[in-house]
Design a protein around this motif. Sequence first.
Motif, PDB file in Angstrom:
ATOM      1  N   ALA A 122      58.363   1.590   7.668  1.00 51.46           N
ATOM      2  CA  ALA A 122      57.317   0.222   8.274  1.00 51.46           C
ATOM      3  C   ALA A 122      57.246  -0.697   6.832  1.00 51.46           C
ATOM      4  O   ALA A 122      56.286  -1.203   6.602  1.00 51.46           O
ATOM      5  CB  ALA A 122      56.047   0.573   8.462  1.00 51.46           C
ATOM      6  N   GLY A 124      59.625  -3.596   4.195  1.00 52.33           N
ATOM      7  CA  GLY A 124      60.211  -4.785   4.175  1.00 52.33           C
ATOM      8  C   GLY A 124      61.605  -4.910   5.274  1.00 52.33           C
ATOM      9  O   GLY A 124      61.556  -5.732   6.027  1.00 52.33           O
ATOM     10  N   THR A 125      62.416  -3.722   5.134  1.00 47.09           N
ATOM     11  CA  THR A 125      63.686  -3.682   6.119  1.00 47.09           C
ATOM     12  C   THR A 125      63.091  -3.445   7.417  1.00 47.09           C
ATOM     13  O   THR A 125      63.768  -4.148   8.435  1.00 47.09           O
ATOM     14  CB  THR A 125      64.307  -2.517   5.496  1.00 47.09           C
ATOM     15  OG1 THR A 125      64.542  -2.691   3.888  1.00 47.09           O
ATOM     16  CG2 THR A 125      65.961  -2.405   6.156  1.00 47.09           C
ATOM     17  N   ASN A 144      56.087   5.588  11.160  1.00 43.59           N
ATOM     18  CA  ASN A 144      55.906   5.394   9.849  1.00 43.59           C
ATOM     19  C   ASN A 144      54.939   6.633   9.576  1.00 43.59           C
ATOM     20  O   ASN A 144      54.286   7.105  10.128  1.00 43.59           O
ATOM     21  CB  ASN A 144      55.532   4.191   9.394  1.00 43.59           C
ATOM     22  CG  ASN A 144      55.494   3.999   7.830  1.00 43.59           C
ATOM     23  OD1 ASN A 144      56.733   4.340   7.256  1.00 43.59           O
ATOM     24  ND2 ASN A 144      54.456   3.567   7.344  1.00 43.59           N
ATOM     25  N   ARG A 145      55.310   7.031   7.978  1.00 48.58           N
ATOM     26  CA  ARG A 145      54.769   8.247   7.719  1.00 48.58           C
ATOM     27  C   ARG A 145      52.981   7.936   7.566  1.00 48.58           C
ATOM     28  O   ARG A 145      52.311   8.658   7.971  1.00 48.58           O
ATOM     29  CB  ARG A 145      55.037   8.543   6.151  1.00 48.58           C
ATOM     30  CG  ARG A 145      54.154   9.348   5.515  1.00 48.58           C
ATOM     31  CD  ARG A 145      54.995   9.735   3.966  1.00 48.58           C
ATOM     32  NE  ARG A 145      55.035   8.620   3.124  1.00 48.58           N
ATOM     33  CZ  ARG A 145      55.638   8.332   1.974  1.00 48.58           C
ATOM     34  NH1 ARG A 145      56.058   9.445   1.326  1.00 48.58           N
ATOM     35  NH2 ARG A 145      55.598   7.217   1.318  1.00 48.58           N
ATOM     36  N   SER A 146      52.796   6.447   7.193  1.00 48.27           N
ATOM     37  CA  SER A 146      51.223   6.404   7.184  1.00 48.27           C
ATOM     38  C   SER A 146      50.902   5.263   8.119  1.00 48.27           C
ATOM     39  O   SER A 146      51.740   4.509   8.161  1.00 48.27           O
ATOM     40  CB  SER A 146      50.895   5.578   5.713  1.00 48.27           C
ATOM     41  OG  SER A 146      52.148   5.577   4.853  1.00 48.27           O
ATOM     42  N   ARG A 149      50.267   1.040   7.584  1.00 43.01           N
ATOM     43  CA  ARG A 149      51.290  -0.016   7.602  1.00 43.01           C
ATOM     44  C   ARG A 149      51.649  -0.395   9.120  1.00 43.01           C
ATOM     45  O   ARG A 149      52.601  -1.322   9.150  1.00 43.01           O
ATOM     46  CB  ARG A 149      52.357   0.540   6.739  1.00 43.01           C
ATOM     47  CG  ARG A 149      52.660  -0.216   5.372  1.00 43.01           C
ATOM     48  CD  ARG A 149      53.481   0.608   4.592  1.00 43.01           C
ATOM     49  NE  ARG A 149      54.327  -0.538   3.815  1.00 43.01           N
ATOM     50  CZ  ARG A 149      55.063   0.134   2.944  1.00 43.01           C
ATOM     51  NH1 ARG A 149      55.315   1.126   2.379  1.00 43.01           N
ATOM     52  NH2 ARG A 149      55.957  -0.860   2.340  1.00 43.01           N
ATOM     53  N   THR A 177      64.826   3.341   7.775  1.00 46.54           N
ATOM     54  CA  THR A 177      64.694   2.239   6.845  1.00 46.54           C
ATOM     55  C   THR A 177      63.680   2.694   5.910  1.00 46.54           C
ATOM     56  O   THR A 177      63.247   1.890   5.054  1.00 46.54           O
ATOM     57  CB  THR A 177      64.175   0.725   7.384  1.00 46.54           C
ATOM     58  OG1 THR A 177      63.023   1.095   7.701  1.00 46.54           O
ATOM     59  CG2 THR A 177      64.817   0.423   8.714  1.00 46.54           C
ATOM     60  N   THR A 178      63.668   4.058   5.561  1.00 48.92           N
ATOM     61  CA  THR A 178      62.764   4.530   4.600  1.00 48.92           C
ATOM     62  C   THR A 178      63.264   4.857   3.403  1.00 48.92           C
ATOM     63  O   THR A 178      64.641   4.883   3.417  1.00 48.92           O
ATOM     64  CB  THR A 178      61.902   6.004   4.950  1.00 48.92           C
ATOM     65  OG1 THR A 178      62.974   7.015   4.884  1.00 48.92           O
ATOM     66  CG2 THR A 178      61.474   5.765   6.274  1.00 48.92           C
ATOM     67  N   ALA A 207      69.730   2.954   6.145  1.00 47.91           N
ATOM     68  CA  ALA A 207      69.809   1.639   5.331  1.00 47.91           C
ATOM     69  C   ALA A 207      70.518   2.132   4.062  1.00 47.91           C
ATOM     70  O   ALA A 207      70.975   1.221   3.224  1.00 47.91           O
ATOM     71  CB  ALA A 207      68.757   0.995   5.219  1.00 47.91           C
ATOM     72  N   GLY A 229      74.229   2.645   4.887  1.00 44.78           N
ATOM     73  CA  GLY A 229      73.941   1.391   4.689  1.00 44.78           C
ATOM     74  C   GLY A 229      75.196   0.395   3.969  1.00 44.78           C
ATOM     75  O   GLY A 229      74.618  -0.614   3.756  1.00 44.78           O
TER      76      GLY A 229
HETATM   77  P1  NDP Z   1      59.873  -0.505   1.402  1.00 42.38           P
HETATM   78  O1  NDP Z   1      59.232  -0.004  -0.012  1.00 42.38           O
HETATM   79  O2  NDP Z   1      59.243  -1.811   1.834  1.00 42.38           O
HETATM   80  O3  NDP Z   1      59.510   0.728   2.523  1.00 42.38           O
HETATM   81  C1  NDP Z   1      59.555   1.991   2.339  1.00 42.38           C
HETATM   82  C2  NDP Z   1      59.432   2.663   3.472  1.00 42.38           C
HETATM   83  O4  NDP Z   1      59.603   4.059   3.330  1.00 42.38           O
HETATM   84  C3  NDP Z   1      57.810   2.588   3.692  1.00 42.38           C
HETATM   85  O5  NDP Z   1      57.818   2.788   5.245  1.00 42.38           O
HETATM   86  C4  NDP Z   1      57.422   4.212   3.455  1.00 42.38           C
HETATM   87  O6  NDP Z   1      56.314   4.757   4.162  1.00 42.38           O
HETATM   88  C5  NDP Z   1      58.642   5.014   3.521  1.00 42.38           C
HETATM   89  N1  NDP Z   1      58.957   6.082   2.633  1.00 42.38           N
HETATM   90  C6  NDP Z   1      58.955   6.142   1.679  1.00 42.38           C
HETATM   91  N2  NDP Z   1      59.448   7.539   1.203  1.00 42.38           N
HETATM   92  C7  NDP Z   1      59.135   8.486   2.127  1.00 42.38           C
HETATM   93  C8  NDP Z   1      59.187   9.562   2.409  1.00 42.38           C
HETATM   94  N3  NDP Z   1      59.301  10.561   1.366  1.00 42.38           N
HETATM   95  N4  NDP Z   1      59.159   9.876   3.706  1.00 42.38           N
HETATM   96  C9  NDP Z   1      58.722   9.070   4.699  1.00 42.38           C
HETATM   97  N5  NDP Z   1      58.631   7.876   4.489  1.00 42.38           N
HETATM   98  C10 NDP Z   1      59.011   7.444   3.364  1.00 42.38           C
HETATM   99  O7  NDP Z   1      61.365  -0.480   1.332  1.00 42.38           O
HETATM  100  P2  NDP Z   1      62.437  -1.483   1.706  1.00 42.38           P
HETATM  101  O8  NDP Z   1      62.082  -1.684   3.519  1.00 42.38           O
HETATM  102  O9  NDP Z   1      62.678  -2.710   0.999  1.00 42.38           O
HETATM  103  O10 NDP Z   1      63.851  -0.606   1.698  1.00 42.38           O
HETATM  104  C11 NDP Z   1      63.744   0.718   2.307  1.00 42.38           C
HETATM  105  C12 NDP Z   1      65.171   1.421   2.096  1.00 42.38           C
HETATM  106  O11 NDP Z   1      66.311   0.651   2.596  1.00 42.38           O
HETATM  107  C13 NDP Z   1      65.581   1.507   0.653  1.00 42.38           C
HETATM  108  O12 NDP Z   1      66.265   2.886   0.645  1.00 42.38           O
HETATM  109  C14 NDP Z   1      66.715   0.254   0.337  1.00 42.38           C
HETATM  110  O13 NDP Z   1      67.553   1.024  -0.750  1.00 42.38           O
HETATM  111  C15 NDP Z   1      67.179   0.347   1.493  1.00 42.38           C
HETATM  112  N6  NDP Z   1      67.877  -0.935   1.934  1.00 42.38           N
HETATM  113  C16 NDP Z   1      69.349  -1.079   2.012  1.00 42.38           C
HETATM  114  C17 NDP Z   1      69.946  -2.196   2.269  1.00 42.38           C
HETATM  115  C18 NDP Z   1      71.412  -2.447   2.503  1.00 42.38           C
HETATM  116  O14 NDP Z   1      71.823  -3.411   2.276  1.00 42.38           O
HETATM  117  N7  NDP Z   1      71.942  -1.376   2.904  1.00 42.38           N
HETATM  118  C19 NDP Z   1      69.164  -3.530   2.182  1.00 42.38           C
HETATM  119  C20 NDP Z   1      67.751  -3.316   2.261  1.00 42.38           C
HETATM  120  C21 NDP Z   1      67.037  -1.866   1.750  1.00 42.38           C
HETATM  121  P3  NDP Z   1      54.807   4.704   3.753  1.00 42.38           P
HETATM  122  O15 NDP Z   1      54.546   3.375   4.439  1.00 42.38           O
HETATM  123  O16 NDP Z   1      54.266   5.852   4.367  1.00 42.38           O
HETATM  124  O17 NDP Z   1      54.738   4.817   2.418  1.00 42.38           O
END
Ligand code: NDP
Length: 264
Positions: A122, A124-125, A144-146, A149, A177-178, A207, A229
């Motif tokens: 949940a 930015g992506t 989503n985990r939390s 959000r 997208t996590t 992603a 991705g």
């Molecule tokens: P954000 O930091 O905005 O969001 C991260 C999300 O991941 C949150 O929902 C968070 O949950 C969740 N999360 C993080 N760690 C865990 C875990 N261990 N278990 C479960 N959920 C988890 O990141 P972005 O949306 O900006 O990016 C996400 C991913 O997408 C990144 O890996 C990035 O590299 C990739 N990406 C790839 C692109 C591409 O062109 N291929 C473009 C954009 C992004 P919580 O709310 O619970 O913390």
Amino acid sequence: MTKLFAIFGDPVSHSRSPLMHNSLFKALHVNACYTRIHLTEGSKLKETFLNLGLSGANITVPHKEAAYEACDEIRGFAKSIGVVNTIVFEDGKLIGYNTDADGFMEAIKPFGKIKKVLILGAGGTAKALSNRFLQDALHVSILNRSANRLEYFKELGLTCKSWENFICEDYDLVVNTTSAGLKDDAYPAPKEMIEEILSHTSYVADAIYGKVTPFLRLAQDKGITSKDGADMLLYQGVLANHLFCDKKFDLNTTAKIMQKSFAL
Ligand code: NDP
């Protein structure tokens, strides 16, 4: 005069964007160069952009929302999500765009018609993709985990669940997208939940690129058609470069050249 472009991020050393854009500039004889800038404070983005005399930039984690704030004008899809991954310097102004979501739509075209999607995460992506899916009238659920959000997505009218209250349905596509699996061996949700989800979907996309996450590996082991991705990265770059070069080159040519850079 040589135009200078850059990617801003923290971290940024892993980014493939310089290679992709420089390959294009070289192949098509564009007098431009693309570098990477390690930026720790998003609030310094505009000042740094202007001091370096950049003609354009891409923005990656964690500065995409700060980039939205830094822009003088926002065009297209970025307006509805408040997230900018591409900036073009035009008539003394920073113009912000988002090419991530359209890049993703391009990447999943080989999957054919998709109607029902589950997004894991949940951040930015997830925001960008869910809004883009809604534009195409897809049915979208979020897990989503939390729970805290999920508010943004509830307001969009989506089915939103956290790990505590998730009920699995049938999906055409599940997208991770996590950042689970990026730097660790975590699954985007408890493994049993992921197992159940994977037995209810036709396609899977992650992603994350540059490595096979445990989530993607499990999907592959189950014989589900899936992709990482890399194509999303490719097409967001293709669309960004199209803006950097004032739409001078067609998208297919740009995609072919940038794709080749992945082998370098
Ligand atoms: P954000 O930091 O905005 O969001 C991260 C999300 O991941 C949150 O929902 C968070 O949950 C969740 N999360 C993080 N760690 C865990 C875990 N261990 N278990 C479960 N959920 C988890 O990141 P972005 O949306 O900006 O990016 C996400 C991913 O997408 C990144 O890996 C990035 O590299 C990739 N990406 C790839 C692109 C591409 O062109 N291929 C473009 C954009 C992004 P919580 O709310 O619970 O913390």
